[in-house]
Scaffold this motif. Structure first.
Motif, PDB file in Angstrom:
ATOM      1  N   GLY A  70      30.231  38.960  45.269  1.00 43.02           N
ATOM      2  CA  GLY A  70      30.112  40.124  46.140  1.00 43.02           C
ATOM      3  C   GLY A  70      31.388  40.934  46.178  1.00 43.02           C
ATOM      4  O   GLY A  70      31.364  42.169  46.082  1.00 43.02           O
ATOM      5  N   HIS A  71      32.527  40.245  46.323  1.00 41.58           N
ATOM      6  CA  HIS A  71      33.814  40.946  46.268  1.00 41.58           C
ATOM      7  C   HIS A  71      33.950  41.723  44.956  1.00 41.58           C
ATOM      8  O   HIS A  71      34.336  42.895  44.943  1.00 41.58           O
ATOM      9  N   GLY A  72      33.649  41.042  43.844  1.00 40.63           N
ATOM     10  CA  GLY A  72      33.840  41.652  42.539  1.00 40.63           C
ATOM     11  C   GLY A  72      32.924  42.836  42.310  1.00 40.63           C
ATOM     12  O   GLY A  72      33.355  43.885  41.807  1.00 40.63           O
ATOM     13  N   LEU A  73      31.653  42.704  42.682  1.00 42.23           N
ATOM     14  CA  LEU A  73      30.691  43.779  42.457  1.00 42.23           C
ATOM     15  C   LEU A  73      31.058  45.024  43.263  1.00 42.23           C
ATOM     16  O   LEU A  73      31.045  46.145  42.734  1.00 42.23           O
ATOM     17  N   VAL A  74      31.408  44.839  44.536  1.00 40.79           N
ATOM     18  CA  VAL A  74      31.741  45.994  45.369  1.00 40.79           C
ATOM     19  C   VAL A  74      33.062  46.616  44.923  1.00 40.79           C
ATOM     20  O   VAL A  74      33.227  47.844  44.980  1.00 40.79           O
ATOM     21  N   ALA A  75      33.997  45.794  44.453  1.00 34.13           N
ATOM     22  CA  ALA A  75      35.240  46.346  43.913  1.00 34.13           C
ATOM     23  C   ALA A  75      34.945  47.302  42.760  1.00 34.13           C
ATOM     24  O   ALA A  75      35.497  48.408  42.689  1.00 34.13           O
ATOM     25  N   LEU A  76      34.048  46.904  41.867  1.00 36.47           N
ATOM     26  CA  LEU A  76      33.688  47.763  40.740  1.00 36.47           C
ATOM     27  C   LEU A  76      32.957  49.020  41.197  1.00 36.47           C
ATOM     28  O   LEU A  76      33.234  50.120  40.723  1.00 36.47           O
ATOM     29  N   VAL A  77      32.030  48.855  42.127  1.00 36.79           N
ATOM     30  CA  VAL A  77      31.239  49.988  42.602  1.00 36.79           C
ATOM     31  C   VAL A  77      32.115  51.028  43.293  1.00 36.79           C
ATOM     32  O   VAL A  77      31.866  52.239  43.190  1.00 36.79           O
ATOM     33  N   THR A  78      33.151  50.563  43.991  1.00 36.40           N
ATOM     34  CA  THR A  78      34.023  51.497  44.721  1.00 36.40           C
ATOM     35  C   THR A  78      35.175  52.023  43.870  1.00 36.40           C
ATOM     36  O   THR A  78      36.078  52.684  44.381  1.00 36.40           O
ATOM     37  N   GLY A  79      35.159  51.718  42.579  1.00 33.26           N
ATOM     38  CA  GLY A  79      36.149  52.283  41.681  1.00 33.26           C
ATOM     39  C   GLY A  79      37.424  51.495  41.527  1.00 33.26           C
ATOM     40  O   GLY A  79      38.381  51.979  40.893  1.00 33.26           O
ATOM     41  N   ARG A  80      37.464  50.279  42.060  1.00 36.51           N
ATOM     42  CA  ARG A  80      38.632  49.444  41.864  1.00 36.51           C
ATOM     43  C   ARG A  80      38.550  48.746  40.505  1.00 36.51           C
ATOM     44  O   ARG A  80      37.477  48.650  39.910  1.00 36.51           O
ATOM     45  N   ARG A  81      39.660  48.238  40.032  1.00 41.28           N
ATOM     46  CA  ARG A  81      39.700  47.554  38.739  1.00 41.28           C
ATOM     47  C   ARG A  81      39.665  46.046  38.984  1.00 41.28           C
ATOM     48  O   ARG A  81      40.611  45.472  39.517  1.00 41.28           O
ATOM     49  N   LEU A  82      38.563  45.434  38.607  1.00 41.32           N
ATOM     50  CA  LEU A  82      38.405  43.996  38.794  1.00 41.32           C
ATOM     51  C   LEU A  82      39.188  43.255  37.724  1.00 41.32           C
ATOM     52  O   LEU A  82      38.960  43.449  36.527  1.00 41.32           O
ATOM     53  N   GLN A  83      40.116  42.378  38.159  1.00 41.07           N
ATOM     54  CA  GLN A  83      40.966  41.661  37.207  1.00 41.07           C
ATOM     55  C   GLN A  83      40.516  40.227  36.962  1.00 41.07           C
ATOM     56  O   GLN A  83      40.512  39.767  35.826  1.00 41.07           O
ATOM     57  N   SER A  84      40.164  39.509  38.019  1.00 45.28           N
ATOM     58  CA  SER A  84      39.803  38.106  37.809  1.00 45.28           C
ATOM     59  C   SER A  84      39.055  37.565  39.009  1.00 45.28           C
ATOM     60  O   SER A  84      39.171  38.078  40.127  1.00 45.28           O
ATOM     61  N   ILE A  85      38.271  36.507  38.731  1.00 46.90           N
ATOM     62  CA  ILE A  85      37.600  35.733  39.772  1.00 46.90           C
ATOM     63  C   ILE A  85      37.908  34.268  39.501  1.00 46.90           C
ATOM     64  O   ILE A  85      37.813  33.807  38.360  1.00 46.90           O
ATOM     65  N   ARG A  86      38.274  33.560  40.548  1.00 49.13           N
ATOM     66  CA  ARG A  86      38.536  32.127  40.433  1.00 49.13           C
ATOM     67  C   ARG A  86      37.715  31.370  41.474  1.00 49.13           C
ATOM     68  O   ARG A  86      37.645  31.781  42.625  1.00 49.13           O
ATOM     69  N   LEU A  87      37.118  30.276  41.034  1.00 48.58           N
ATOM     70  CA  LEU A  87      36.339  29.405  41.914  1.00 48.58           C
ATOM     71  C   LEU A  87      36.961  28.023  41.865  1.00 48.58           C
ATOM     72  O   LEU A  87      37.235  27.505  40.774  1.00 48.58           O
ATOM     73  N   HIS A  88      37.179  27.411  43.023  1.00 51.33           N
ATOM     74  CA  HIS A  88      37.885  26.139  43.093  1.00 51.33           C
ATOM     75  C   HIS A  88      36.972  25.011  43.566  1.00 51.33           C
ATOM     76  O   HIS A  88      35.948  25.255  44.210  1.00 51.33           O
ATOM     77  N   SER A  89      37.367  23.801  43.245  1.00 52.60           N
ATOM     78  CA  SER A  89      36.530  22.640  43.546  1.00 52.60           C
ATOM     79  C   SER A  89      36.412  22.351  45.040  1.00 52.60           C
ATOM     80  O   SER A  89      35.508  21.624  45.458  1.00 52.60           O
ATOM     81  N   ASP A  90      37.297  22.918  45.864  1.00 45.66           N
ATOM     82  CA  ASP A  90      37.169  22.760  47.316  1.00 45.66           C
ATOM     83  C   ASP A  90      36.258  23.832  47.912  1.00 45.66           C
ATOM     84  O   ASP A  90      36.204  23.987  49.130  1.00 45.66           O
ATOM     85  N   THR A  91      35.541  24.549  47.070  1.00 49.47           N
ATOM     86  CA  THR A  91      34.586  25.620  47.396  1.00 49.47           C
ATOM     87  C   THR A  91      35.267  26.888  47.903  1.00 49.47           C
ATOM     88  O   THR A  91      34.599  27.786  48.413  1.00 49.47           O
TER      89      THR A  91
END
Length: 228
Positions: free
Chosen positions: A47-68
């Motif tokens: 959700g963060h990434g999609l809205v960042a793109l829609v609002t014209g921001r430049r999405l650099q990375s997404i990280r998911l960790h084992s502690d959720t």
């Protein structure tokens, strides 16, 4: 394409209820929730990434960790509407995705829901930058893909209803967890706190907003999924 965009038969009402109970069983017990919450984190960071793109921001990375936990990094103005919407998208993503999925199931478009979910997961995979994140998104996407390709309408319907119920029910719990952490002095840099700094609206009001969205989505989704 016709098969994807077409409609499929609605399942029996007992199947709808049974999938809701199964989803609730994956959300309420803490041991199972520690595992199943990974799927909610995928939706949250997506959700963060999609809205960042829609609002014209430049999405650099997404990280998911084992502690959720997770982290989405985008570049652009550090303030303004785009940043506010991006920060607000995390806790609202799973409930709103669940509501959208419920609307599709309410119109009997099971196959379309499965393919849209698969497409979103594949798109997210491109931006994931750590091994655990790649593993969880790849595993989830593969599950949707296999169900879409290798199973019949009955199995697809059960899987789709269970997934949507899980997003709706699982989307409610994280805001309560965040509220509990903040009550004990933790999560000082949470989405609610970031939004408070961006908007000068107190963090508790943003928590109320997260609760309102998730509970409203659950009620709306229930009305789409359960036929009286």
């Amino acid at each position: 394409m016709t098969e994807v965009l077409g409609t499929q038969p609605a399942p029996a009402q007992w199947i709808v209820i049974a999938t809701a109970v199964a989803a609730l069983a994956a959300v309420l017990p803490r041991p199972l929730w520690r595992l199943s919450r990974n799927a909610i984190t995928i939706a949250h960071e997506g959700g963060h990434g999609l809205v960042a793109l829609v609002t014209g921001r430049r999405l650099q990375s997404i990280r998911l960790h084992s502690d959720t936990s997770g982290l989405t990094v985008s570049r652009g103005r550090p303030t303004g509407l785009g940043m506010i919407l991006t920060a607000a998208a995390g806790y609202t993503a799973a409930p709103l995705l669940g509501l959208g999925g419920a609307a599709l199931l309410g119109s009997h478009r099971v196959t379309l829901l499965l393919w849209l979910a698969t497409a979103l997961l594949i798109a997210m995979l491109v931006m994931v930058r750590n091994a655990y994140g790649i593993f969880t998104v790849l595993l989830t996407g593969a599950l949707f893909l296999l169900v879409s390709w290798l199973t019949g309408p009955a199995v697809q319907s059960v899987f789709a209803y269970a997934a949507v119920w899980f997003l709706l029910l699982g989307g409610v719990r994280p805001a309560f967890e965040l509220q509990a952490k903040r009550r004990h002095g933790g999560a000082g840099d949470s989405d609610a706190d970031q939004l408070a700094r961006l908007t000068h609206v107190p963090a508790p009001l943003w928590l109320f907003f997260f609760h309102a969205v998730s509970l409203s989505a659950l009620i709306g989704g229930f009305r789409w999924l359960v036929r009286w």
